[in-house]
Scaffold this motif. Structure first.
Motif, PDB file in Angstrom:
ATOM      1  N   UNK A 334       0.185  -3.881  -1.550  1.00 32.56           N
ATOM      2  CA  UNK A 334       0.601  -3.765  -2.949  1.00 32.56           C
ATOM      3  C   UNK A 334       0.973  -2.313  -3.261  1.00 32.56           C
ATOM      4  N   UNK A 335       2.015  -2.128  -4.059  1.00 32.31           N
ATOM      5  CA  UNK A 335       2.480  -0.774  -4.384  1.00 32.31           C
ATOM      6  C   UNK A 335       1.818  -0.212  -5.634  1.00 32.31           C
ATOM      7  N   UNK A 336       1.117  -1.054  -6.379  1.00 34.57           N
ATOM      8  CA  UNK A 336       0.412  -0.618  -7.576  1.00 34.57           C
ATOM      9  C   UNK A 336      -0.993  -1.200  -7.559  1.00 34.57           C
ATOM     10  N   UNK A 337      -1.887  -0.610  -8.365  1.00 34.68           N
ATOM     11  CA  UNK A 337      -3.268  -1.076  -8.413  1.00 34.68           C
ATOM     12  C   UNK A 337      -3.393  -2.300  -9.311  1.00 34.68           C
ATOM     13  N   UNK A 338      -2.807  -3.370  -8.852  1.00 27.63           N
ATOM     14  CA  UNK A 338      -2.911  -4.637  -9.538  1.00 27.63           C
ATOM     15  C   UNK A 338      -4.256  -5.289  -9.182  1.00 27.63           C
ATOM     16  N   UNK A 339      -4.713  -6.289  -9.942  1.00 24.70           N
ATOM     17  CA  UNK A 339      -6.007  -6.916  -9.639  1.00 24.70           C
ATOM     18  C   UNK A 339      -6.116  -7.436  -8.210  1.00 24.70           C
ATOM     19  N   UNK A 340      -5.002  -7.863  -7.617  1.00 22.86           N
ATOM     20  CA  UNK A 340      -5.084  -8.398  -6.255  1.00 22.86           C
ATOM     21  C   UNK A 340      -5.201  -7.302  -5.206  1.00 22.86           C
ATOM     22  N   UNK A 341      -5.196  -6.025  -5.633  1.00 21.57           N
ATOM     23  CA  UNK A 341      -5.403  -4.902  -4.711  1.00 21.57           C
ATOM     24  C   UNK A 341      -6.787  -4.283  -4.872  1.00 21.57           C
ATOM     25  N   UNK A 342      -7.641  -4.887  -5.687  1.00 24.51           N
ATOM     26  CA  UNK A 342      -8.958  -4.299  -5.966  1.00 24.51           C
ATOM     27  C   UNK A 342      -9.852  -4.339  -4.732  1.00 24.51           C
ATOM     28  N   UNK A 343     -10.653  -3.287  -4.565  1.00 24.09           N
ATOM     29  CA  UNK A 343     -11.636  -3.226  -3.481  1.00 24.09           C
ATOM     30  C   UNK A 343     -12.966  -2.739  -4.052  1.00 24.09           C
ATOM     31  N   UNK A 344     -13.021  -1.488  -4.480  1.00 25.33           N
ATOM     32  CA  UNK A 344     -14.160  -1.047  -5.275  1.00 25.33           C
ATOM     33  C   UNK A 344     -14.126  -1.670  -6.659  1.00 25.33           C
ATOM     34  N   UNK A 345     -12.941  -1.839  -7.191  1.00 22.61           N
ATOM     35  CA  UNK A 345     -12.773  -2.317  -8.553  1.00 22.61           C
ATOM     36  C   UNK A 345     -12.759  -1.153  -9.528  1.00 22.61           C
ATOM     37  N   UNK A 393       2.481   6.194   3.033  1.00 24.14           N
ATOM     38  CA  UNK A 393       1.856   6.447   1.744  1.00 24.14           C
ATOM     39  C   UNK A 393       0.869   5.326   1.406  1.00 24.14           C
ATOM     40  N   UNK A 394      -0.106   5.601   0.540  1.00 22.72           N
ATOM     41  CA  UNK A 394      -1.117   4.589   0.234  1.00 22.72           C
ATOM     42  C   UNK A 394      -0.517   3.320  -0.365  1.00 22.72           C
ATOM     43  N   UNK A 395      -1.022   2.199   0.109  1.00 19.29           N
ATOM     44  CA  UNK A 395      -0.648   0.889  -0.403  1.00 19.29           C
ATOM     45  C   UNK A 395      -1.917   0.046  -0.523  1.00 19.29           C
ATOM     46  N   UNK A 396      -1.890  -0.949  -1.396  1.00 19.42           N
ATOM     47  CA  UNK A 396      -3.000  -1.877  -1.507  1.00 19.42           C
ATOM     48  C   UNK A 396      -4.307  -1.180  -1.852  1.00 19.42           C
ATOM     49  N   UNK A 397      -5.341  -1.496  -1.092  1.00 20.14           N
ATOM     50  CA  UNK A 397      -6.657  -0.927  -1.347  1.00 20.14           C
ATOM     51  C   UNK A 397      -6.702   0.578  -1.117  1.00 20.14           C
TER      52      UNK A 397
END
Length: 526
Positions: A334-345, A393-397
């Protein structure tokens, strides 16, 4: 859960929170015939202590004391500054029963800082009689308020891949080496049990010998009921080495996946024929109840596992929970911190940023149940940890990690190290923006340890997003897997020198032999 900087919890509030977290269940049969249990003498005429004692979440002035009895009874804890108990203080704990699987915790408060505390636990007949169990003793060290040396250990992964207690081989021997090291406290980085790994009576080993497991009913199948999850914790406490270690070294625990099931995520419905209850959320709620029942962790009304604990001006620990707040495993791109990219939250990440910024400790130790850059797969198309194998570059979690590292750099939060386990080998990783796809951070170290008593495998490949470099690892690519029949079981130690402020991190094997170490000087002015 409040951090150690919050106001202390009263005994009444502590008990109320513990009971609120409990749910009524059909308990395992109490041991009422005369005999020896894992924790000492059990006599049908009076309460018995069945699985030893333990302390945990110890601060400068408080500690949690844990034990388990064999029937409804009140916990009583006495503590002293000497082994003779000549200056004894007495604390009444809760009345426990089947709703808590006969486990109990007492909160000791107003302890003197930087002192060795000797304690002993007994259980009194809940019916109001004078019957009382024999006492089982333990000890702990409170955190200092002034700069003193700090020495602690960490590792993870207990009783996995089918390796339980083989008494003929000395049981869980890594715990004996940990006990001999005598750390101030121990961080269990997760996979404290393997609820999804049933035990067979025998396991054929590569050297032609046979591993012979002690097997209980709860360890003969995957855990689904609350009693089965509790039974996994009870099983580990059958080991003499584990109980002796627990009585002498305070425990700071976090969980990972095998407390429930391999690679679990909230919201999953399992496709696994071994399970009749396939809703992961139901299994996780039972597993979390068992975890709080059997570990000396401070209870929380909302069941939070992430928390911080100060161990004096030189050290503060920040415990993460990378299970309860994650989205389902995905391709992690995911390219943005959408709910489906949450890990720590969002809530946990905000807490961690704030707590690290506010910490005045020389060393800030992030205790993570999963590594930052190692590639840990779930399915062929999904990832289990932070990393995704993209190397750019950072993606997803990874977006959560990038936000955290950027925040630490901007706010000049220095001397941050990461400790983790999960991957079943030991390693030392150095992170540097000069090697990274993402560069907005200061260099730092991550140290991996484990397993304590489980299969040994790896090493894993890195994702290069945050510029990791392996400085040492316990295994080489292609090396055959092993397990606790060898000395390829690992734990790490951290020693912080009060005079220099330097932190020395070491890796050791099952037999307590030092394999590698590095001394980290504190950042100037930090």
């Amino acid at each position: 859960m409040r951090s150690s900087r919050s106001q202390p919890v009263s005994r009444r509030q502590f008990t109320r929170e513990l009971l609120r977290a409990s749910s009524a269940v059909l308990a395992a049969p109490a041991m009422v015939s005369r005999g020896f249990a894992a924790g000492g003498l059990v006599d049908g005429s009076r309460p018995g202590i069945t699985h030893g004692v333990a302390s945990g979440d110890v601060t400068a002035d408080s500690a949690i004391i844990w034990s388990r009895t064999d029937r409804a009874a009140r916990m009583v804890v006495e503590w002293s500054l000497n082994e003779r108990f000549s200056d004894v203080r007495r604390v009444l704990g809760p009345v426990t029963g089947p709703e808590a699987d006969f486990t109990a915790k007492a909160l000791l408060t107003d302890l003197p800082a930087g002192q060795r505390i000797f304690y002993r636990v007994q259980f009194e007949d809940a019916a109001g009689g004078k019957s009382r169990s024999e006492a089982v003793a333990g000890r702990l060290l409170t955190a200092p308020r002034e700069a003193r040396d700090v020495f602690f250990a960490w590792s993870g992964d207990t009783c996995g891949q089918g390796y339980g207690i083989d008494a003929s081989r000395g049981g869980m021997k890594t715990y004996a080496a940990l006990r001999a090291a005598q750390p101030d406290f121990f961080v269990h980085s997760g996979d404290t049990i393997y609820a999804d790994n049933p035990l067979a009576k025998t396991v054929a080993l590569p050297d032609g010998s046979v591993w012979r497991n002690t097997v209980t009913d709860e360890k003969a199948k995957v855990a689904e009921t609350l009693n089965e999850f509790r039974g996994n914790h009870r099983y580990n406490l059958l080991d003499d080495n584990v109980r002796a270690f627990n009585a002498e070294v305070p425990l700071f625990a976090q969980w990972d996946d095998h407390e429930v099931r391999n690679n679990w995520c909230p919201g999953q419905v399992l496709e696994d024929a071994r399970y009749t209850e396939r809703r992961t959320d139901v299994l996780a709620a039972r597993a979390q109840q068992a975890f709080f029942d059997y570990w000396p962790i401070r209870p929380s009304p909302d069941g939070r596992i992430y928390r911080s604990i100060s161990r004096g001006p030189l050290c503060e620990l920040f415990f993460l929970d990378l299970r309860s707040h994650r989205a389902v495993n995905s391709a992690n791109r995911q390219r943005e911190q959408t709910p489906d990219a949450a890990f720590m939250g969002r809530a946990q990440l905000a807490w961690l940023m704030r707590a690290l910024t506010e910490s005045r400790a020389t060393w800030k130790v992030i205790c993570s149940d999963m590594p930052l850059s190692l590639l840990v797969g779930d399915t062929a198309a999904t990832w289990e940890a932070f990393a995704n194998g993209d190397n750019g570059l950072p993606l997803g979690r990874e977006l959560e990690v990038a936000d955290l590292l950027r925040h630490l750099k901007v706010n000049r939060v220095r001397n941050v190290i990461w400790l983790t386990a999960d991957v079943h080998y030991a390693a030392a990783h150095h992170y540097d923006p000069a090697r990274a796809g993402f560069t907005e951070f200061d260099p730092f170290w991550e140290f991996v340890s484990g397993p304590l008593h489980a299969g040994t495998f790896g090493p894993n490949a890195h994702d290069r997003t945050f510029g990791p470099e392996t400085r040492w690892q316990s295994r080489t690519p292609g090396q055959p897997s092993s397990g606790p029949w060898t000395n390829q079981q690992f734990f790490g130690t951290v020693r912080i020198d009060a005079k220099t402020g330097a932190a020395t991190v070491a890796h050791l094997n099952r037999d307590g032999e030092k394999l590698w170490s590095v001394e980290l000087p504190p950042h100037p002015g930090a």
